[in-house]
Design a protein around this motif. Structure first.
Motif, PDB file in Angstrom:
ATOM      1  N   GLU A  49      43.738  27.032  37.986  1.00  0.00           N
ATOM      2  CA  GLU A  49      44.562  25.827  38.211  1.00  0.00           C
ATOM      3  C   GLU A  49      44.918  25.675  39.677  1.00  0.00           C
ATOM      4  N   LYS A  50      45.142  26.805  40.329  1.00  0.00           N
ATOM      5  CA  LYS A  50      45.550  26.756  41.731  1.00  0.00           C
ATOM      6  C   LYS A  50      44.381  26.543  42.690  1.00  0.00           C
ATOM      7  N   LEU A  51      43.282  27.286  42.422  1.00  0.00           N
ATOM      8  CA  LEU A  51      42.211  27.348  43.428  1.00  0.00           C
ATOM      9  C   LEU A  51      40.865  26.794  42.965  1.00  0.00           C
ATOM     10  N   GLY A  52      40.719  26.526  41.681  1.00  0.00           N
ATOM     11  CA  GLY A  52      39.403  26.138  41.168  1.00  0.00           C
ATOM     12  C   GLY A  52      38.594  27.392  40.838  1.00  0.00           C
ATOM     13  N   LEU A  53      37.538  27.225  40.045  1.00  0.00           N
ATOM     14  CA  LEU A  53      36.814  28.393  39.532  1.00  0.00           C
ATOM     15  C   LEU A  53      35.993  29.127  40.591  1.00  0.00           C
ATOM     16  N   VAL A  54      35.418  28.376  41.533  1.00  0.00           N
ATOM     17  CA  VAL A  54      34.571  29.028  42.540  1.00  0.00           C
ATOM     18  C   VAL A  54      35.386  30.034  43.337  1.00  0.00           C
ATOM     19  N   LYS A  55      36.497  29.564  43.910  1.00  0.00           N
ATOM     20  CA  LYS A  55      37.365  30.443  44.709  1.00  0.00           C
ATOM     21  C   LYS A  55      37.916  31.583  43.849  1.00  0.00           C
ATOM     22  N   THR A  56      38.263  31.245  42.617  1.00  0.00           N
ATOM     23  CA  THR A  56      38.816  32.250  41.703  1.00  0.00           C
ATOM     24  C   THR A  56      37.835  33.400  41.497  1.00  0.00           C
ATOM     25  N   LEU A  57      36.582  33.044  41.184  1.00  0.00           N
ATOM     26  CA  LEU A  57      35.594  34.088  40.900  1.00  0.00           C
ATOM     27  C   LEU A  57      35.287  34.927  42.138  1.00  0.00           C
ATOM     28  N   GLU A  58      35.365  34.295  43.295  1.00  0.00           N
ATOM     29  CA  GLU A  58      35.067  35.044  44.527  1.00  0.00           C
ATOM     30  C   GLU A  58      36.007  36.245  44.671  1.00  0.00           C
ATOM     31  N   THR A  59      37.207  36.122  44.108  1.00  0.00           N
ATOM     32  CA  THR A  59      38.111  37.275  44.102  1.00  0.00           C
ATOM     33  C   THR A  59      38.040  38.035  42.780  1.00  0.00           C
ATOM     34  N   THR A  60      38.174  37.296  41.675  1.00  0.00           N
ATOM     35  CA  THR A  60      38.404  37.960  40.383  1.00  0.00           C
ATOM     36  C   THR A  60      37.163  38.598  39.786  1.00  0.00           C
ATOM     37  N   LEU A  61      35.988  38.156  40.179  1.00  0.00           N
ATOM     38  CA  LEU A  61      34.777  38.832  39.704  1.00  0.00           C
ATOM     39  C   LEU A  61      34.352  39.896  40.721  1.00  0.00           C
ATOM     40  N   ALA A  62      34.527  39.553  42.002  1.00  0.00           N
ATOM     41  CA  ALA A  62      34.095  40.485  43.051  1.00  0.00           C
ATOM     42  C   ALA A  62      34.945  41.761  43.056  1.00  0.00           C
ATOM     43  N   ALA A  63      36.259  41.597  42.924  1.00  0.00           N
ATOM     44  CA  ALA A  63      37.139  42.776  43.041  1.00  0.00           C
ATOM     45  C   ALA A  63      36.851  43.838  41.974  1.00  0.00           C
ATOM     46  N   PRO A  64      36.779  43.463  40.691  1.00  0.00           N
ATOM     47  CA  PRO A  64      36.448  44.490  39.694  1.00  0.00           C
ATOM     48  C   PRO A  64      35.070  45.120  39.929  1.00  0.00           C
ATOM     49  N   LEU A  65      34.111  44.328  40.406  1.00  0.00           N
ATOM     50  CA  LEU A  65      32.775  44.886  40.635  1.00  0.00           C
ATOM     51  C   LEU A  65      32.777  45.881  41.786  1.00  0.00           C
ATOM     52  N   GLU A  66      33.743  45.721  42.683  1.00  0.00           N
ATOM     53  CA  GLU A  66      33.859  46.674  43.796  1.00  0.00           C
ATOM     54  C   GLU A  66      34.633  47.924  43.390  1.00  0.00           C
TER      55      GLU A  66
END
Lengths: 460, 231
Positions: A355-372
């Motif tokens: 809601e705040k940032l849109g899905l693209v920006k969201t995934l750049e953090t929320t998918l990347a961080a767990p994968l790291e």
């Protein structure tokens, strides 16, 4: 020897036809449409020319050498065609015609004669009753094919029609990067053992999926399959399983045995990945052919809806996948995209950030961080077929993120509108494994993790 | 080689079923521990063998014609002295002759009585597709009802044997359940490899039952065995 089938320098199509409705026409067209650059000889006693190529009455009349002959003529003419191949010195034959041992009676006798000639003249035979080969280098299927990829997955199928149908589905929809498909039909000579050995040594083949109704030579199958499975994943579906222990055993041991149990034992012993359904053999091939092999089974779940995360967790646990806590570092990185009163955790909940940032920006953090995260081996990403997901497709966000980390990610899509769901399947599904159910996605991931852990264990 | 002699003898007599004594001789030679089992054609010989093996002993009728020895009254266990052995010998002979008058009885086998252990079944059959396969399971009623057994295709390696003993649902019983001592699983795995090696080298054998086999904290022993040859 097997190279004559997959990399022939010249090929004859016995039964080539000018009639576009005939299999003999489609096969010839498929060879022309492939990257095959050797000589193509249509064989048809009633034609001078087929599809612009000079035709010959018999294989014997062909001026040059013939590496491979494909038969698409009625069964009763195949014996004579085999004899002609023997005289010509052809060493590889694919018989796609039906009407052999699968129909019994006279057909069985015809097949016996084919085998006899093959042995005498040292000819290797694929089929009969099969759809031959599909590959970029050469396609001999009686289904029309164009633009077969040079992928890394190989399918071996016993049934002709299924192999043809399934591979044309995969090629046309671009849903699996196949390298070769081979249908072996009645396997009067070439069987799964020959192909496993060949594909096991083939550097282009990274994943093998196989469907068999029968096992030709079980005593050889186990050691061969074991050797190949140690090098690359082999997904295996065995049809015709039965609990009935149809054996007249006098011993207690015999009364305990059933075909199913013994086949399962062989699969485990060889280290094959046992599939239950046709969708498994293509879905799992997709996962194994596109995703890196993980070192463990610790999974992060990334989802817009918290309740979905709960169910995914349950299904993960059911399939032997663990869901560890995220490390402090990962939690710290995720804090900014989480609501102030909600600490980041696994499953990673996205709604606030979307809601705040849109899905693209969201995934750049929320998918990347767990994968790291060093405590995470793989991720399950839940996407919805909604308009807010579309920028992720346009920008190839998921592809870009997953390419950065050597960890597998599978995508499950539960809700949405067909318009968007189809786009996700088409566009994201080309590059990554996308599933329409959590269960099938998690199951596929669990097979990958199990394989990775086994491989780790074997490597010591 | 005892194996060759036994197989030749069976062939000469045109039979495909070996006696328990023959079966254990063969398995023993293959490195598989069996209870000491010897043939006594007479009562006197039975006593002599019993004294040599040491009491208590088991007496079983030895006849290729009698498959279900207990049903024919052909089994007496826990015989503690000379007198009990003599009585048991007479009773077995009388009962078997009555139940199966036409049976060819070669004598009575005298066996050391294994102390009770965890009941295990191991065996081998030939599968049409895969050839010889070996089986492992917990013996007794559970195996019959639940068919809780594991199979592997011959030849097997140690790692396969480890999987076989790990795979059964009743695995906990092997580990020592409710104060029972754990079974010597490594020894059992070794036995499976020996069984596999043996059948791999002996294609004339069609089926083997080692049932029961008693597993202990240290080692294991085959109590009864049955071998069926190729026709």
């Amino acid at each position: 020897m097997m190279d004559l089938f997959f990399k022939p320098r010249s090929v004859a199509v016995v039964g080539a036809s000018s009639n576009p409705k005939k299999d003999g026409n489609i096969i010839l067209q498929n060879i022309i449409n492939s990257d095959f650059s050797g000589d193509i000889y249509p064989i048809n006693p009633g034609a001078d020319e087929v599809l612009g190529l000079k035709a010959y009455p018999s294989v014997k009349d062909v001026p040059g050498d013939v590496d491979l002959a494909v038969f698409i003529i009625p069964a009763k003419f195949c014996v004579d065609a085999m004899k002609a191949c023997g005289e010509k010195g052809v060493k590889a034959v694919i018989i796609e015609a039906m009407g052999f041992a699968e129909v019994g009676g006279e057909g069985t006798e015809l097949q016996r004669q084919i085998v006899e000639i093959a042995k005498e003249k040292n000819i290797r035979v694929i089929g009969p009753n099969c759809s031959g080969i599909v590959s970029r280098d050469i396609t001999t299927s009686f289904f029309p094919f164009k633009d077969v990829p040079r992928g890394n997955a190989v399918l071996i199928g016993q049934s002709g029609l299924l192999a043809a149908g399934m591979s044309s589905d995969l090629v046309v929809n671009k849903s699996l990067a196949i390298n070769k498909v081979c249908s072996i039909g009645n396997k009067c000579d070439v069987n799964e053992n020959d192909l496993l050995e060949y594909f096991g040594d083939d550097p282009q083949t990274e994943v093998i999926s196989m469907y068999l109704e029968s096992i030709a030579d079980g005593a050889r199958f186990v050691p061969i399959a074991k050797r190949v499975a140690a090098k690359k994943p082999v997904i295996f579906l065995k049809g015709g399983r039965t609990e009935a222990g149809a054996r007249a055993a006098q011993s207690h041991t015999g009364s305990m045995a059933s075909d199913t149990k013994i086949v399962e034992a062989a699969i485990k012993q060889a280290g094959l990945i046992q599939a239950e359904d046709f969708t498994d053999i293509k879905d799992w091939a997709k996962v194994f052919s596109t995703q890196p092999i993980p070192k463990g089974n610790r999974v992060a779940i990334v989802t817009a809806a918290g309740s979905v995360g709960v169910v995914v967790s349950d299904i993960c646990a059911e399939h032997g996948l663990e869901m560890p806590k995220l490390t402090d570092m990962t939690v710290e990185r995720l804090k900014d995209v989480f609501p102030p009163n909600m600490p980041p955790a696994n499953p990673v909940d996205l709604w606030y950030s979307i809601e705040k940032l849109g899905l693209v920006k969201t995934l750049e953090t929320t998918l990347a961080a767990p994968l790291e995260d060093p405590d995470i081996d793989a991720a399950v990403l839940i996407l919805a077929g909604m308009s807010y997901t579309m920028p992720v497709l346009d920008e190839k966000t998921v592809q870009k993120i997953t390419a950065k980390y050597q960890k597998p990610v599978i995508i499950c899509m539960l809700v949405g509108y067909n318009e968007y769901k189809n786009r996700i399947m088409e566009e994201l599904g080309r590059d990554l494994p996308v599933f329409t159910s959590i269960r099938s996605g998690v199951l596929a991931l669990s097979k990958l993790c199990k394989y990775g852990m086994q491989r780790n264990k074997n490597a010591g | 080689m005892i194996i060759d002699e036994v197989l030749a003898q069976a062939k000469k007599e045109n039979r495909s079923v070996l006696t328990e004594i023959e079966a254990k001789q063969i398995l023993f030679e293959a490195g598989i521990n069996c209870t000491d089992t010897r043939l006594a054609p007479t009562k006197e010989k039975a006593v002599a063998i019993a004294e040599e093996i040491g009491y208590p002993v088991v007496l079983k009728v030895s006849s290729v014609d009698i498959t279900h020895k207990s049903d024919a009254g052909g089994v007496k266990v826990n015989l503690k002295n000379k007198e009990e052995v003599e009585n048991a010998f007479d009773e077995i002979m009388a009962s078997c002759k009555k139940v199966q008058p036409n049976a060819d009885i070669e004598g009575i086998s005298v066996q050391g009585m294994a102390k009770p252990g965890l009941e295990i079944i191991m065996g081998m059959i030939k599968d049409d597709t895969f050839g010889p396969v070996v089986m492992f399971g917990l013996g007794g009623v559970l195996v019959e009802v639940l068919k809780d057994v594991s199979f592997r295709i011959v030849p097997i390696e140690k790692a396969d044997a480890v999987e076989m003993t790990n795979e059964i649902q009743g695995k906990k019983l092997l580990e020592g359940y409710r104060g029972q001592p754990p079974a010597d699983v490594a020894y059992l795995q070794d036995m499976l490899v020996k069984l596999s090696n043996f059948v791999h080298q002996t294609p004339q054998i069609n089926e083997i039952d080692m049932n029961p086999l008693f597993a202990y904290e240290d080692g294991a022993v085959v109590v009864d065995a049955r071998i069926i040859l190729e026709d």
